[in-house]
Enzyme design. Structure first.
Site, PDB file in Angstrom:
ATOM      1  N   GLY A  11       5.292  56.187  33.698  1.00  0.00           N
ATOM      2  CA  GLY A  11       3.898  55.768  33.671  1.00  0.00           C
ATOM      3  C   GLY A  11       3.337  55.288  34.990  1.00  0.00           C
ATOM      4  CE  LYS A 138       8.182  71.382  35.685  1.00  0.00           C
ATOM      5  NZ  LYS A 138       6.774  71.589  36.084  1.00  0.00           N
ATOM      6  CG  HIS A 270       6.205  76.178  43.906  1.00  0.00           C
ATOM      7  ND1 HIS A 270       6.385  74.899  43.432  1.00  0.00           N
ATOM      8  CD2 HIS A 270       7.313  76.863  43.513  1.00  0.00           C
ATOM      9  CE1 HIS A 270       7.547  74.816  42.788  1.00  0.00           C
ATOM     10  NE2 HIS A 270       8.114  75.996  42.847  1.00  0.00           N
TER      11      HIS A 270
END
Length: 311
Positions: A11, A138, A270
């Protein structure tokens, strides 16, 4: 319908803090994992305290203490992980897999959002090394989620504006170029750019939505699908100054991958997939998979407005 209780893991991170804010704004009972490993990081501690003052509950836990994670998960209905790193942080897969195990043991979670929020790893099987490890990891997490039969939603948020818009997608700065701008190829390949606060808003909107259960949701609003050349033109119109444009071929752009630090190599890979191959926009998204169509009430930030903060 009652709002879900939500635990945000990570968070204090770049997207995590936006997710915490969105959870509180949208009226969810919000819990934030306070990791014992925080040590002397005063900035993170102050951020956690600010969440507490805004109504969130801090839950102590550690990835080196499995039971503490299980107990934290048992407090909530939904877990959102935002532990993603910039470009390359391979160790995060181990943390996410530990979180999956805790969710599996707790047995009460009705929805898990793993750390995604970038490109869709399921569409990046042919990504260049070494950047392909990001997507492979992932997919390992996704496999673990599905094998554990954990209800889930995958959120694909494309390009964060802070990293790709203010700098007109230049790799070596986060600020707008003053005189010269490098265009990738002809600069006409379409990408999708999102304000980070909007990523948090859309992700949290999906929490209690049955339409998003066990699905991949793309945050790809039509007005934010732009080419790099269109982005540059927006800035030129706002700043009143025309930039000198220099195109770089795919071959020349990829040449530095032979040398340099691994994080830089990952970044080049990327950027290549985004701005030369169009990996964010070269496939169709169904109406029930795209966030701005699922939640038309959200006033998302257009990139022309986002760029105004740099004037």
């Amino acid at each position: 319908m009652a709002k879900s209780k939500v635990l945000v893991v990570g968070g204090t991170g770049y997207i995590g803090k936006r997710i915490v804010k969105a959870c509180l704004t949208q009226g969810h009972e919000t819990y934030v994992l306070q990791r014992r490993e925080i040590g002397l990081d005063i900035d993170k501690l102050q951020m956690l305290i600010s969440y507490k003052m805004e109504g969130a509950r801090l839950v102590e836990g550690s990835f080196s203490d499995h039971q503490s994670l299980v107990e934290a998960v048992k407090l909530v209905d939904v877990v959102i992980s935002a532990m993603s790193g910039v470009h390359f942080r391979s160790h995060n897969i181990l943390l996410q897999l530990k979180l999956v195990e805790a969710i599996k043991e707790a047995g009460n979670v009705k929805r898990f959002f793993p750390s995604e929020f970038g490109m869709d790893p399921a569409k990046m099987e042919d990504a260049l090394e070494p950047g392909n490890i990001t997507f492979k990891e992932k997919m390992i997490v996704r496999k673990a989620i599905q094998e554990a039969h954990i209800p889930h939603t995958y959120v694909i948020a494309n390009c964060f504006a802070g990293y790709f818009v203010g700098n007109l997608s230049q790799m070596t700065t986060l600020l707008p170029p003053k005189d010269n701008v490098v265009l990738y190829g002809d600069g006409n390949v379409k990408a999708c750019f999102m304000a980070e606060d909007d990523v948090g808003t859309y992700a949290v909107k999906a929490i209690d939505d049955p339409r998003t259960l066990n699905k991949t949701i793309y945050i790809r609003p039509p007005e934010n699908i732009l080419s790099q050349r269109e982005l540059v033109k927006m800035w030129e119109n706002l700043s009143g100054k025309e930039l000198n444009k220099h195109s770089i071929s795919a071959e020349d752009f990829l040449a530095p991958m032979k040398d340099g630090e691994i994080a830089h190599q990952v970044g080049i890979g990327h950027f290549y997939h985004i701005f030369y191959e169009g990996c964010l926009t070269n496939f169709e998204v169904q109406e029930d998979e795209e966030a701005s169509r699922l939640y038309p009430e959200v006033e998302y930030t257009r990139m022309n407005d986002y760029l105004k903060r740099y004037l």
